[in-house]
Each structure stands twice: as structure tokens, then as C-alpha cells.
Design a protein around this motif. Structure first.
Motif, PDB file in Angstrom:
ATOM      1  N   THR A   8       0.617  -1.195   0.075  1.00 20.46           N
ATOM      2  CA  THR A   8      -0.195  -0.152  -0.180  1.00 20.46           C
ATOM      3  C   THR A   8       1.041   1.319  -0.057  1.00 20.46           C
ATOM      4  O   THR A   8       0.349   2.349  -0.599  1.00 20.46           O
ATOM      5  CB  THR A   8      -1.086  -0.135   1.287  1.00 20.46           C
ATOM      6  N   VAL A   9       2.182   1.183   0.566  1.00 20.96           N
ATOM      7  CA  VAL A   9       2.623   2.207   0.938  1.00 20.96           C
ATOM      8  C   VAL A   9       3.514   2.900  -0.477  1.00 20.96           C
ATOM      9  O   VAL A   9       4.037   2.099  -1.123  1.00 20.96           O
ATOM     10  CB  VAL A   9       3.885   2.414   1.949  1.00 20.96           C
ATOM     11  N   ASN A  10       3.356   4.082  -0.808  1.00 21.88           N
ATOM     12  CA  ASN A  10       3.804   4.771  -2.089  1.00 21.88           C
ATOM     13  C   ASN A  10       3.542   4.197  -3.503  1.00 21.88           C
ATOM     14  O   ASN A  10       4.166   4.439  -4.453  1.00 21.88           O
ATOM     15  CB  ASN A  10       5.598   4.577  -2.099  1.00 21.88           C
ATOM     16  N   ARG A  11       2.367   3.022  -3.242  1.00 20.63           N
ATOM     17  CA  ARG A  11       2.018   2.893  -4.750  1.00 20.63           C
ATOM     18  C   ARG A  11       1.302   3.806  -5.567  1.00 20.63           C
ATOM     19  O   ARG A  11       0.597   4.552  -4.864  1.00 20.63           O
ATOM     20  CB  ARG A  11       1.071   1.636  -4.368  1.00 20.63           C
ATOM     21  N   ARG A  12       1.381   3.924  -6.577  1.00 19.59           N
ATOM     22  CA  ARG A  12       0.948   4.862  -7.743  1.00 19.59           C
ATOM     23  C   ARG A  12      -0.719   4.241  -8.173  1.00 19.59           C
ATOM     24  O   ARG A  12      -0.472   3.181  -8.411  1.00 19.59           O
ATOM     25  CB  ARG A  12       1.771   5.391  -8.830  1.00 19.59           C
ATOM     26  N   TYR A  13      -1.539   4.932  -7.691  1.00 17.86           N
ATOM     27  CA  TYR A  13      -2.859   4.579  -8.185  1.00 17.86           C
ATOM     28  C   TYR A  13      -3.605   5.398  -9.558  1.00 17.86           C
ATOM     29  O   TYR A  13      -3.344   6.587  -9.413  1.00 17.86           O
ATOM     30  CB  TYR A  13      -3.833   4.678  -6.842  1.00 17.86           C
ATOM     31  N   ALA A  14      -4.124   4.580 -10.128  1.00 21.55           N
ATOM     32  CA  ALA A  14      -4.387   5.377 -11.573  1.00 21.55           C
ATOM     33  C   ALA A  14      -6.114   5.497 -11.198  1.00 21.55           C
ATOM     34  O   ALA A  14      -6.930   6.364 -12.222  1.00 21.55           O
ATOM     35  CB  ALA A  14      -4.252   4.474 -12.791  1.00 21.55           C
ATOM     36  N   SER A  15      -6.817   4.973 -10.253  1.00 16.62           N
ATOM     37  CA  SER A  15      -8.297   4.911 -10.042  1.00 16.62           C
ATOM     38  C   SER A  15      -8.476   5.058  -8.559  1.00 16.62           C
ATOM     39  O   SER A  15      -7.924   4.307  -7.815  1.00 16.62           O
ATOM     40  CB  SER A  15      -8.997   4.047 -10.954  1.00 16.62           C
ATOM     41  N   TYR A  16      -9.433   5.574  -8.240  1.00 17.14           N
ATOM     42  CA  TYR A  16      -9.857   5.762  -6.913  1.00 17.14           C
ATOM     43  C   TYR A  16     -11.333   5.775  -6.711  1.00 17.14           C
ATOM     44  O   TYR A  16     -12.064   6.524  -7.260  1.00 17.14           O
ATOM     45  CB  TYR A  16      -9.406   6.777  -6.133  1.00 17.14           C
ATOM     46  N   VAL A  17     -11.810   4.768  -5.735  1.00 16.52           N
ATOM     47  CA  VAL A  17     -13.626   4.864  -5.626  1.00 16.52           C
ATOM     48  C   VAL A  17     -13.562   5.061  -4.195  1.00 16.52           C
ATOM     49  O   VAL A  17     -13.056   4.212  -3.000  1.00 16.52           O
ATOM     50  CB  VAL A  17     -14.401   3.477  -6.080  1.00 16.52           C
ATOM     51  N   ALA A  18     -14.551   6.059  -3.725  1.00 18.30           N
ATOM     52  CA  ALA A  18     -14.905   6.266  -2.171  1.00 18.30           C
ATOM     53  C   ALA A  18     -16.280   5.708  -1.878  1.00 18.30           C
ATOM     54  O   ALA A  18     -17.314   6.187  -2.647  1.00 18.30           O
ATOM     55  CB  ALA A  18     -14.774   7.708  -1.937  1.00 18.30           C
ATOM     56  N   VAL A  19     -16.438   4.958  -0.967  1.00 21.45           N
ATOM     57  CA  VAL A  19     -17.702   4.426  -0.509  1.00 21.45           C
ATOM     58  C   VAL A  19     -18.125   4.649   0.800  1.00 21.45           C
ATOM     59  O   VAL A  19     -17.106   4.809   1.689  1.00 21.45           O
ATOM     60  CB  VAL A  19     -17.781   2.846  -0.835  1.00 21.45           C
ATOM     61  N   GLY A  20     -19.384   5.095   1.411  1.00 22.75           N
ATOM     62  CA  GLY A  20     -19.597   5.251   2.810  1.00 22.75           C
ATOM     63  C   GLY A  20     -20.870   6.211   2.960  1.00 22.75           C
ATOM     64  O   GLY A  20     -21.664   6.111   2.061  1.00 22.75           O
ATOM     65  N   ASP A  21     -20.805   6.883   4.011  1.00 20.20           N
ATOM     66  CA  ASP A  21     -21.892   7.713   4.176  1.00 20.20           C
ATOM     67  C   ASP A  21     -21.692   9.338   4.234  1.00 20.20           C
ATOM     68  O   ASP A  21     -20.754   9.543   3.240  1.00 20.20           O
ATOM     69  CB  ASP A  21     -22.544   7.421   5.670  1.00 20.20           C
ATOM     70  N   SER A  22     -22.157  10.385   4.967  1.00 17.04           N
ATOM     71  CA  SER A  22     -22.119  11.385   4.732  1.00 17.04           C
ATOM     72  C   SER A  22     -20.479  11.829   5.069  1.00 17.04           C
ATOM     73  O   SER A  22     -20.191  12.791   4.521  1.00 17.04           O
ATOM     74  CB  SER A  22     -22.888  12.284   5.837  1.00 17.04           C
ATOM     75  N   PHE A  23     -19.856  11.045   6.148  1.00 19.73           N
ATOM     76  CA  PHE A  23     -18.413  11.305   6.255  1.00 19.73           C
ATOM     77  C   PHE A  23     -17.598  11.248   4.922  1.00 19.73           C
ATOM     78  O   PHE A  23     -16.715  12.376   4.867  1.00 19.73           O
ATOM     79  CB  PHE A  23     -17.894  10.347   7.325  1.00 19.73           C
ATOM     80  N   THR A  24     -17.829  10.542   3.998  1.00 22.91           N
ATOM     81  CA  THR A  24     -17.174  10.427   2.984  1.00 22.91           C
ATOM     82  C   THR A  24     -17.551  11.198   1.624  1.00 22.91           C
ATOM     83  O   THR A  24     -17.182  11.724   0.916  1.00 22.91           O
ATOM     84  CB  THR A  24     -17.220   8.952   2.397  1.00 22.91           C
ATOM     85  N   GLU A  25     -19.140  11.439   1.724  1.00 22.71           N
ATOM     86  CA  GLU A  25     -19.856  12.177   0.688  1.00 22.71           C
ATOM     87  C   GLU A  25     -18.965  13.793   0.919  1.00 22.71           C
ATOM     88  O   GLU A  25     -18.892  14.449  -0.038  1.00 22.71           O
ATOM     89  CB  GLU A  25     -21.237  12.404   0.975  1.00 22.71           C
ATOM     90  N   GLY A  26     -18.815  14.121   2.091  1.00 20.63           N
ATOM     91  CA  GLY A  26     -18.227  15.518   2.230  1.00 20.63           C
ATOM     92  C   GLY A  26     -18.804  16.278   3.078  1.00 20.63           C
ATOM     93  O   GLY A  26     -18.801  17.655   2.944  1.00 20.63           O
ATOM     94  N   MET A  27     -20.054  16.024   3.925  1.00 16.50           N
ATOM     95  CA  MET A  27     -20.873  16.993   4.157  1.00 16.50           C
ATOM     96  C   MET A  27     -20.047  17.829   5.145  1.00 16.50           C
ATOM     97  O   MET A  27     -19.298  17.892   5.791  1.00 16.50           O
ATOM     98  CB  MET A  27     -21.862  16.109   5.430  1.00 16.50           C
ATOM     99  N   CYS A  28     -20.564  19.242   4.966  1.00 10.04           N
ATOM    100  CA  CYS A  28     -20.487  20.292   5.697  1.00 10.04           C
ATOM    101  C   CYS A  28     -18.762  20.800   5.262  1.00 10.04           C
ATOM    102  O   CYS A  28     -18.231  21.912   6.080  1.00 10.04           O
ATOM    103  CB  CYS A  28     -20.353  20.262   7.157  1.00 10.04           C
ATOM    104  N   ASP A  29     -18.269  20.584   4.356  1.00  8.46           N
ATOM    105  CA  ASP A  29     -17.011  20.898   3.773  1.00  8.46           C
ATOM    106  C   ASP A  29     -17.519  22.047   2.637  1.00  8.46           C
ATOM    107  O   ASP A  29     -18.728  22.469   2.806  1.00  8.46           O
ATOM    108  CB  ASP A  29     -16.397  20.099   2.873  1.00  8.46           C
TER     109      ASP A  29
END
Length: 267
Positions: A8-29
Motif C-alpha cells: 500500500t505504501v507509495n504505490r501509484r494509483y490510477a483510479s480511486y472509488v470512495a464508498v460510505g455515508d456523509s463522512f465520505t460524501e463530504g458533508m459540511c466542507d
């Protein structure tokens, strides 16, 4: 605990998916031009995309406010797994814990099955421990046993070298009310900025700043100001939350994810 296994450390990522609730949706940012909240996941996507400006970086955010872990498992995880993203962040279960009578064993089962499905699809998976609510919210002591049990469960999943765990529980900076929005449940913009940095650190990125550092001392608040703040919270946030619980409704009912497709990220 931040898992720092070599996969996991320093690996380069070409794609990213976020799943979850309001915490991950970004509420209140901060609000984006399209009316959605920015959130820590968008901030992470921006940093990862900047690492490879010559290559397309794809990002999806399937998180929806109010979702319980069973809904995340059923509604978001299959789509995230099908996208075969290289990186997935998975946060959920706290909405369950907040409800009286929560079956914590069932929550753990759903979270574990979700992580397993994403790992089976080939993703590096980032998990989170919750902040400690008892250090900042009166009356939250009843939540601590479940929060501690979830913390231990997530840390156990972190033994897998394909999993990185972001430990927010052990960071006292999140005791500061300035890292939280007025509703006391969702992060403020500064809170989102720090969680994004914590995720990037767990993935081995060099620190842009010390996300655990305390904020400068806040001016003291008088009793009258505290009372006004508590009354606003009761009327604007706690009251509506209780009504939704009593009527079986959720703040996310009928709401679509803000980034439903794994598409090129343009900051």
C-alpha cells in the motif's frame, strides 16, 4: 494504527472509488460550483491525480449521507467492486452505532464482507477508526463500547497487507470543536483537510503538514455563547435528526451519489 505494508505504501494509483455515508460524501466542507460538498475524499483524489499529470486519473464517489452499513454493502460495494478501481476507501457503521439497539456483531459482519468484496476485486482498501465521541460530546459515553469494539475489528482487518487503516480515534486534535460543523456530527473544512492528509499518510505520501497537531488556542467562550450554541444545535440539528429516526426517514433518501461513474478527475 496506520498499516504501512509495502503493497500500500507509495504505490501509484490510477483510479480511486470512495464508498460510505456523509463522512465520505463530504458533508459540511466547502461547496463546489455544482452544489456538492467537496470533502476529504475529493481532496485525496486531487493529490493522487497530481502525482501523475501525464496519465488519466479516474475517481468516483458513491457515498450518500445517512446510509447504514447494510445499505453501503448492498448499494455501493457491488458497484465499486465492478469498477475494479485500484484504490477504495470504505467508511461506514457509525450511523448504525448512533442508533439505540445497534447489533454491533452484524455491523462488523457487513463491514468485513464489504472489505472482502473490494479486496477480491483487486483494490487496496483504506478503512477508518472513528474519532472518540466521549472527548467532545456530552452524553456519548453509551457509544464508547461499540466504538472501541469497531476500532479493534477494523485494526484486525488491517493485518491484511492490502488494507491501510487510518486511526482517527487516537488523534486528540479531533476533540477540538473547530474541526466539526455546527451539527457536531460532520467535519468542518479544517476537519476534512486533516482527514485527507491522514489518508495520504496511510498510503505513504510525504506529509504536507502534521494533521495531528492541535489548533492554536481558541478564545474562551462565555456561558451565554455556549447556551446559544446549544440551543441552535437542539433546534436545527438534534430535533430534526430525532424526527427522522421516529418517522423512519433518512437525510439520504432519494439522493444520488455525487460522482456515480469512475471518470477522469478534473479538479
Amino acid at each position: 494504527m496506520e498499516n504501512t505494508a509495502t503493497s500500500t505504501v507509495n504505490r501509484r494509483y490510477a483510479s480511486y472509488v470512495a464508498v460510505g455515508d456523509s463522512f465520505t460524501e463530504g458533508m459540511c466542507d466547502d461547496l463546489l460550483p455544482d452544489g456538492h460538498y467537496r470533502g476529504w475524499a475529493d481532496r485525496v483524489a486531487a493529490r493522487l491525480a497530481a502525482e501523475q499529470p501525464q496519465s488519466p486519473f479516474r475517481y468516483a464517489n458513491l457515498a450518500v449521507r445517512g446510509k447504514l452499513i447494510g445499505q453501503i454493502h448492498d448499494e455501493q460495494v457491488p458497484g465499486a467492486a465492478a469498477m475494479q478501481s485500484e484504490l477504495v476507501t470504505l467508511a461506514g457503521g457509525l450511523n448504525d452505532v448512533l442508533r439505540p439497539g445497534c447489533d454491533i456483531a452484524w455491523v462488523e459482519e457487513q463491514l468485513g464482507r464489504s472489505a472482502a468484496a473490494l479486496l477480491a476485486a483487486g483494490a487496496t482498501v483504506v478503512l477508518f477508526t472513528s474519532t472518540d465521541p466521549t472527548r467532545r460530546m456530552a452524553g456519548s459515553a453509551r457509544l464508547l463500547p461499540a466504538v472501541l469494539r469497531m476500532k479493534a475489528f477494523v485494526e484486525g482487518l488491517g493485518a491484511d497487507p492490502r488494507v491501510a487503516v487510518v486511526d482517527l480515534f487516537s488523534a486528540p486534535c479531533f476533540d477540538d470543536r473547530r474541526l466539526w460543523a455546527e451539527d457536531r456530527l460532520h467535519l468542518s473544512p479544517e476537519g476534512h483537510r486533516r482527514v485527507a492528509e491522514a489518508v495520504l499518510e496511510a498510503l505513504g505520501r510525504p506529509a504536507a503538514f502534521d494533521w495531528r497537531a492541535p489548533l492554536p488556542p481558541a478564545p474562551p467562550r462565555g456561558r451565554a455563547e455556549k447556551l446559544r450554541s446549544d440551543l441552535r444545535w437542539l433546534g436545527n440539528h438534534l430535533g430534526p435528526w430525532i424526527v427522522r429516526r421516529l418517522t423512519g426517514r433518512s437525510s439520504g433518501d432519494g439522493r444520488a451519489p455525487k460522482r456515480a461513474d469512475l471518470a477522469p478527475y478534473e479538479g
